[in-house]
Design a protein around this motif. Structure first.
Motif, PDB file in Angstrom:
ATOM      1  N   ASP A  97       3.742  -6.855  -4.434  1.00 21.91           N
ATOM      2  CA  ASP A  97       4.957  -7.209  -4.820  1.00 21.91           C
ATOM      3  C   ASP A  97       5.704  -5.724  -4.385  1.00 21.91           C
ATOM      4  OD1 ASP A  97       3.838  -4.975  -6.420  1.00 21.91           O
ATOM      5  OD2 ASP A  97       3.975  -5.916  -8.288  1.00 21.91           O
ATOM      6  N   ALA A  98       4.983  -4.792  -3.955  1.00 18.96           N
ATOM      7  CA  ALA A  98       5.663  -3.640  -3.319  1.00 18.96           C
ATOM      8  C   ALA A  98       6.684  -2.987  -4.092  1.00 18.96           C
ATOM      9  CB  ALA A  98       6.396  -4.160  -1.878  1.00 18.96           C
ATOM     10  N   GLU A  99       6.159  -3.012  -5.392  1.00 16.60           N
ATOM     11  CA  GLU A  99       7.143  -2.270  -6.474  1.00 16.60           C
ATOM     12  C   GLU A  99       7.395  -1.025  -5.940  1.00 16.60           C
ATOM     13  OE1 GLU A  99       9.453  -2.238  -9.608  1.00 16.60           O
ATOM     14  OE2 GLU A  99       7.948  -3.839  -9.460  1.00 16.60           O
ATOM     15  N   GLY A 100       8.946  -0.572  -6.016  1.00 10.00           N
ATOM     16  CA  GLY A 100       9.147   0.729  -5.739  1.00 10.00           C
ATOM     17  C   GLY A 100       9.589   0.876  -4.267  1.00 10.00           C
ATOM     18  N   ALA A 101       9.329  -0.061  -3.221  1.00  9.66           N
ATOM     19  CA  ALA A 101       9.879   0.025  -1.989  1.00  9.66           C
ATOM     20  C   ALA A 101      11.503  -0.214  -2.006  1.00  9.66           C
ATOM     21  CB  ALA A 101       9.027  -1.009  -1.196  1.00  9.66           C
ATOM     22  N   ALA A 102      12.052   0.188  -0.870  1.00  8.16           N
ATOM     23  CA  ALA A 102      13.500  -0.092  -0.583  1.00  8.16           C
ATOM     24  C   ALA A 102      13.580  -1.572  -0.214  1.00  8.16           C
ATOM     25  CB  ALA A 102      13.806   0.724   0.600  1.00  8.16           C
ATOM     26  N   PRO A 103      14.943  -2.198  -0.408  1.00  7.52           N
ATOM     27  CA  PRO A 103      14.981  -3.378  -0.026  1.00  7.52           C
ATOM     28  C   PRO A 103      14.298  -3.940   1.262  1.00  7.52           C
ATOM     29  CG  PRO A 103      17.154  -2.548  -0.867  1.00  7.52           C
ATOM     30  CD  PRO A 103      16.223  -1.466  -0.409  1.00  7.52           C
ATOM     31  N   LEU A 131       0.857  -1.169   0.142  1.00  6.46           N
ATOM     32  CA  LEU A 131       0.216  -0.170  -0.194  1.00  6.46           C
ATOM     33  C   LEU A 131       0.795   1.354  -0.025  1.00  6.46           C
ATOM     34  CD1 LEU A 131      -2.892  -1.011   2.752  1.00  6.46           C
ATOM     35  CD2 LEU A 131      -2.945  -1.157   0.086  1.00  6.46           C
ATOM     36  N   TYR A 132       2.129   1.041   0.486  1.00  3.20           N
ATOM     37  CA  TYR A 132       2.798   2.281   0.790  1.00  3.20           C
ATOM     38  C   TYR A 132       4.391   2.312   0.614  1.00  3.20           C
ATOM     39  CZ  TYR A 132      -1.339   3.583   3.869  1.00  3.20           C
ATOM     40  OH  TYR A 132      -2.709   3.549   4.265  1.00  3.20           O
ATOM     41  N   PRO A 133       4.665   1.752  -0.715  1.00  2.00           N
ATOM     42  CA  PRO A 133       6.041   1.488  -0.885  1.00  2.00           C
ATOM     43  C   PRO A 133       6.916   2.503  -0.678  1.00  2.00           C
ATOM     44  CG  PRO A 133       4.680   1.448  -3.076  1.00  2.00           C
ATOM     45  CD  PRO A 133       3.665   1.454  -2.017  1.00  2.00           C
ATOM     46  N   GLU A 134       6.431   3.534  -0.915  1.00  2.00           N
ATOM     47  CA  GLU A 134       7.612   4.624  -0.789  1.00  2.00           C
ATOM     48  C   GLU A 134       7.803   4.917   0.713  1.00  2.00           C
ATOM     49  OE1 GLU A 134       3.448   6.100  -0.725  1.00  2.00           O
ATOM     50  OE2 GLU A 134       4.577   4.873  -1.918  1.00  2.00           O
ATOM     51  N   ASN A 135       7.101   4.463   1.723  1.00  2.00           N
ATOM     52  CA  ASN A 135       7.353   4.887   2.882  1.00  2.00           C
ATOM     53  C   ASN A 135       8.011   3.553   3.948  1.00  2.00           C
ATOM     54  OD1 ASN A 135       5.901   6.997   2.407  1.00  2.00           O
ATOM     55  ND2 ASN A 135       3.984   6.186   3.557  1.00  2.00           N
ATOM     56  N   VAL A 136       8.534   2.896   3.020  1.00  2.00           N
ATOM     57  CA  VAL A 136       9.250   1.826   3.486  1.00  2.00           C
ATOM     58  C   VAL A 136      10.712   2.412   3.521  1.00  2.00           C
ATOM     59  CG1 VAL A 136      10.382  -0.603   3.380  1.00  2.00           C
ATOM     60  CG2 VAL A 136       8.009   0.023   2.706  1.00  2.00           C
ATOM     61  N   ARG A 137      11.270   2.415   4.717  1.00  2.00           N
ATOM     62  CA  ARG A 137      12.570   2.435   5.139  1.00  2.00           C
ATOM     63  C   ARG A 137      13.385   1.044   5.178  1.00  2.00           C
ATOM     64  NH1 ARG A 137      16.189   1.870   9.203  1.00  2.00           N
ATOM     65  NH2 ARG A 137      18.154   2.921   9.308  1.00  2.00           N
ATOM     66  N   ALA A 138      12.966   0.316   6.214  1.00  2.00           N
ATOM     67  CA  ALA A 138      13.463  -1.153   6.193  1.00  2.00           C
ATOM     68  C   ALA A 138      12.400  -1.974   6.874  1.00  2.00           C
ATOM     69  CB  ALA A 138      14.678  -1.015   7.101  1.00  2.00           C
ATOM     70  N   LEU A 139      12.235  -3.095   6.219  1.00  2.00           N
ATOM     71  CA  LEU A 139      11.212  -4.178   6.713  1.00  2.00           C
ATOM     72  C   LEU A 139      11.863  -5.556   6.946  1.00  2.00           C
ATOM     73  CD1 LEU A 139       8.992  -1.909   5.973  1.00  2.00           C
ATOM     74  CD2 LEU A 139       7.650  -3.834   5.090  1.00  2.00           C
ATOM     75  N   ASP A 184       8.182 -12.933  -4.612  1.00  2.00           N
ATOM     76  CA  ASP A 184       7.140 -11.836  -4.972  1.00  2.00           C
ATOM     77  C   ASP A 184       7.551 -10.517  -4.804  1.00  2.00           C
ATOM     78  OD1 ASP A 184       5.791 -14.454  -5.488  1.00  2.00           O
ATOM     79  OD2 ASP A 184       4.372 -13.873  -3.955  1.00  2.00           O
ATOM     80  N   LEU A 185       8.245 -10.209  -3.754  1.00  2.00           N
ATOM     81  CA  LEU A 185       8.288  -8.759  -3.611  1.00  2.00           C
ATOM     82  C   LEU A 185       9.569  -8.329  -4.459  1.00  2.00           C
ATOM     83  CD1 LEU A 185       8.614  -8.670   0.460  1.00  2.00           C
ATOM     84  CD2 LEU A 185       6.744  -7.798  -1.090  1.00  2.00           C
ATOM     85  N   ALA A 186       9.154  -7.079  -5.206  1.00  2.00           N
ATOM     86  CA  ALA A 186      10.185  -6.635  -6.362  1.00  2.00           C
ATOM     87  C   ALA A 186      11.532  -6.400  -5.500  1.00  2.00           C
ATOM     88  CB  ALA A 186       9.772  -5.567  -6.777  1.00  2.00           C
ATOM     89  N   SER A 187      11.888  -5.897  -4.275  1.00  2.00           N
ATOM     90  CA  SER A 187      12.941  -5.747  -3.678  1.00  2.00           C
ATOM     91  C   SER A 187      13.328  -6.684  -2.563  1.00  2.00           C
ATOM     92  CB  SER A 187      12.821  -4.266  -2.982  1.00  2.00           C
ATOM     93  OG  SER A 187      11.975  -4.099  -2.056  1.00  2.00           O
ATOM     94  N   GLY A 188      12.503  -8.022  -2.599  1.00  2.00           N
ATOM     95  CA  GLY A 188      12.894  -8.867  -1.389  1.00  2.00           C
ATOM     96  C   GLY A 188      14.252  -9.248  -1.623  1.00  2.00           C
ATOM     97  N   VAL A 189      14.817  -9.345  -0.411  1.00  2.00           N
ATOM     98  CA  VAL A 189      16.088 -10.406  -0.109  1.00  2.00           C
ATOM     99  C   VAL A 189      15.875 -11.259   0.808  1.00  2.00           C
ATOM    100  CG1 VAL A 189      18.449 -10.090   0.543  1.00  2.00           C
ATOM    101  CG2 VAL A 189      17.377  -8.170  -0.548  1.00  2.00           C
TER     102      VAL A 189
END
Length: 522
Positions: free
Chosen positions: A448-454, A250-258, A477-482
């Motif tokens: 997929d949280a496209e646009g989120a930080a890693p 919902l808020y990919p741009e608001n992710v610092r670290a998850l 699934d997460l575009a930036s998933g590690v």
């Protein structure tokens, strides 16, 4: 579901003023299902602006609760407060809910980064309890840089708790036959699920639809704003990975670290997830058995723990085992015995306690078995429960539109019961839980949280609750998933081993995600 630590009465009394029963807080407009399409991150013109949390020092109230625990000597201060959120995001200026929050701050904190928001999963476990525990146990490298914040999600703990299942019914649920072998026993399980659903719908009606994970994820962004962070730093375990990944969607741009530890598989339907968990618990019991029989002094349950447990379940079915615990009137049925086993399989540190408790039950004393079972279900010595079971069922059913008819479940009870002798039938029966749930649903979105930080996803090879393939799928699934894999046992990994701890610390503090597909040894 994971077990909820019981909240001491002193903290309940301290916080009771912020509570209200949901129907009294709602209106007819607030009972409709929230829309899954809104992704606005800041207050809209019609939505009440987010107010900073007004923290009240509650250190003196929490200090006696944590006295004697590891980490209690840390120089911590605790604050308690509230975050106001809309009851319905379709009516953002309408009725509100008060979410209860706890913040822990270390006196040794330097170079503060912001807040680390924690969620222990369930769904239904208290995040405020988790924040207190995290402040005691997370590494100094993290506690020294972040305020540790826990906010009970809507419907959980002290945030307008859902309470619609009587304690007597919860006793019945936990004591019920977990391995039904006759049509009559399966019918009894269906009837009990019908009773639970009917009771909750009678209590809350369409208001049950207000407790979805999508709404809690929207709440989480208001929490971010209320604690003053421009982006969210989050540590979620088990179901907390579902909440965290929904937030990221919902808020990919608001992710610092998850950090998503013990990921619930976002790709599995309920049937696949239930079967994977049954298989995971069977494998975990085998790991417990191998560990026990390798003990130098011998295993308290003999050379074949699986056969021992089978005999004990048969014994408990015909003659439930009494307890030596003072004032205890319950006797251990097969349901309570398997609840004790399930409870201990979450954490290998509890395996010795499990072995001793099973041996004592076979000898005629179920005190240890009941203690383990009660830890799992949230039952207190006085016979009352936390609202973990109520919230777990409510949130789980709010999150899915999948339904399984009795005719779908019956053959699975027999099939899984044969393939997964301890946990299969119960897992199959769980598929029916939401079928009679007559309330609005908000299915989880694809994520997929496209646009989120890693985003760091952590999986454990021997996790019986959220098996490793779930973490693999989540990271893919997460575009930036590690993905970070721990070759250990038990539910979740951080901070249980140095390799995992170092990797997660570096990510949370320095935003240095580990190399892709890092594997840490057991």
């Amino acid at each position: 579901m994971t077990a909820a630590p019981r909240r001491p009465a002193v903290l309940v009394a301290l916080l009771s003023a912020v509570l209200c029963v949901l129907p009294a807080c709602s209106s007819s407009e607030g009972t409709e299902r929230s829309s899954a399409s809104t992704t606005t991150t800041e207050a809209t013109p019609t939505e009440a602006p987010v107010q900073p949390v007004e923290w009240t020092d509650c250190t003196a109230d929490i200090a006696p609760i944590i006295a004697g625990r590891p980490g209690a000597d840390r120089p911590l201060t605790f604050g308690c407060g509230q975050v106001e959120v809309p009851l319905s995001y379709d009516d953002p200026a309408g009725p509100t809910l008060s979410l209860f929050a706890v913040r822990a701050v270390s006196g040794a904190q330097t170079d503060r980064i912001g807040s680390l928001v924690v969620n222990p999963g369930g769904p239904g476990l208290s995040a405020t309890d988790a924040a207190v525990q995290a402040a005691l146990t997370l590494p100094d490298a993290v506690v020294g840089r972040f305020d540790v914040v826990g906010v009970d999600p809507r419907g959980v703990g002290l945030s307008q708790p859902v309470e619609c299942i009587p304690d007597a019914t919860k006793d019945e649920l936990t004591a019920a036959e977990p391995r039904p072998g006759t049509a009559e026993e399966v019918d009894a399980a269906f009837a009990l699920a019908d009773d639970v659903a009917e009771g909750c719908v009678d209590t809350y009606g369409a208001g049950l639809g207000a407790f979805s994970t999508v709404d809690s994820a929207r709440d989480l962004d208001r929490v971010r704003q209320a604690v003053g962070d421009t982006q969210l730093t989050y540590l979620g375990y088990s179901y907390g990975t579902t909440l965290g990944s929904t937030y990221a969607e919902l808020y990919p741009e608001n992710v610092r670290a998850l950090v998503l530890d013990g990921a619930v598989d976002p790709d599995a339907d309920r049937e696949s997830a239930a079967e994977a968990q049954a298989a995971g618990f069977e494998a975990a019991f085998d790991a417990f058995a191998a560990n026990c029989t390798a003990l130098v002094g011998g295993c308290p349950v003999g050379a074949d723990p699986r056969a021992f447990l089978g005999d004990l379940l048969t014994q408990a079915e015909t003659a439930p085992v009494p307890s030596s615990r003072e004032g205890e009137t319950r006797q251990a049925t097969p349901g309570l015995v398997l609840a004790a086993v399930r409870s201990a399989l979450y954490n290998p540190a509890a395996w010795p306690q499990l072995a001793q408790s099973l041996a004592a039950a076979q000898a005629g004393d179920a005190a240890g078995v009941l203690t383990l079972a009660d830890t799992f279900t949230g039952r207190g010595e006085d016979g009352t429960y936390t609202n973990t079971i109520d919230a777990n069922i409510t949130i789980s059913c709010s999150d899915t539109d999948e339904e399984y008819a009795q005719s779908d479940v019956r053959p699975l009870v027999a099939d899984w019961g044969a393939r997964y002798p301890l946990f299969g039938a119960e897992a199959a029966l769980s598929l029916y839980t939401c079928t009679p749930w007559d309330a609005p649903r908000t299915p989880l979105p694809d994520r997929d949280a496209e646009g989120a930080a890693p985003i760091l996803v952590v999986g454990t090879q021997g996790d019986p609750v959220t098996p490793l393939p779930g973490a693999v799928d989540m990271a893919a699934d997460l575009a930036s998933g590690v993905l970070l894999t721990w070759q250990g046992s038990g539910h979740t990994a951080y901070p249980k081993t140095q390799c995992v701890t170092d990797a997660v610390n570096a990510y949370l503090v320095d935003l240095a995600a580990p190399a892709a597909d890092l594997t840490c040894p057991a």
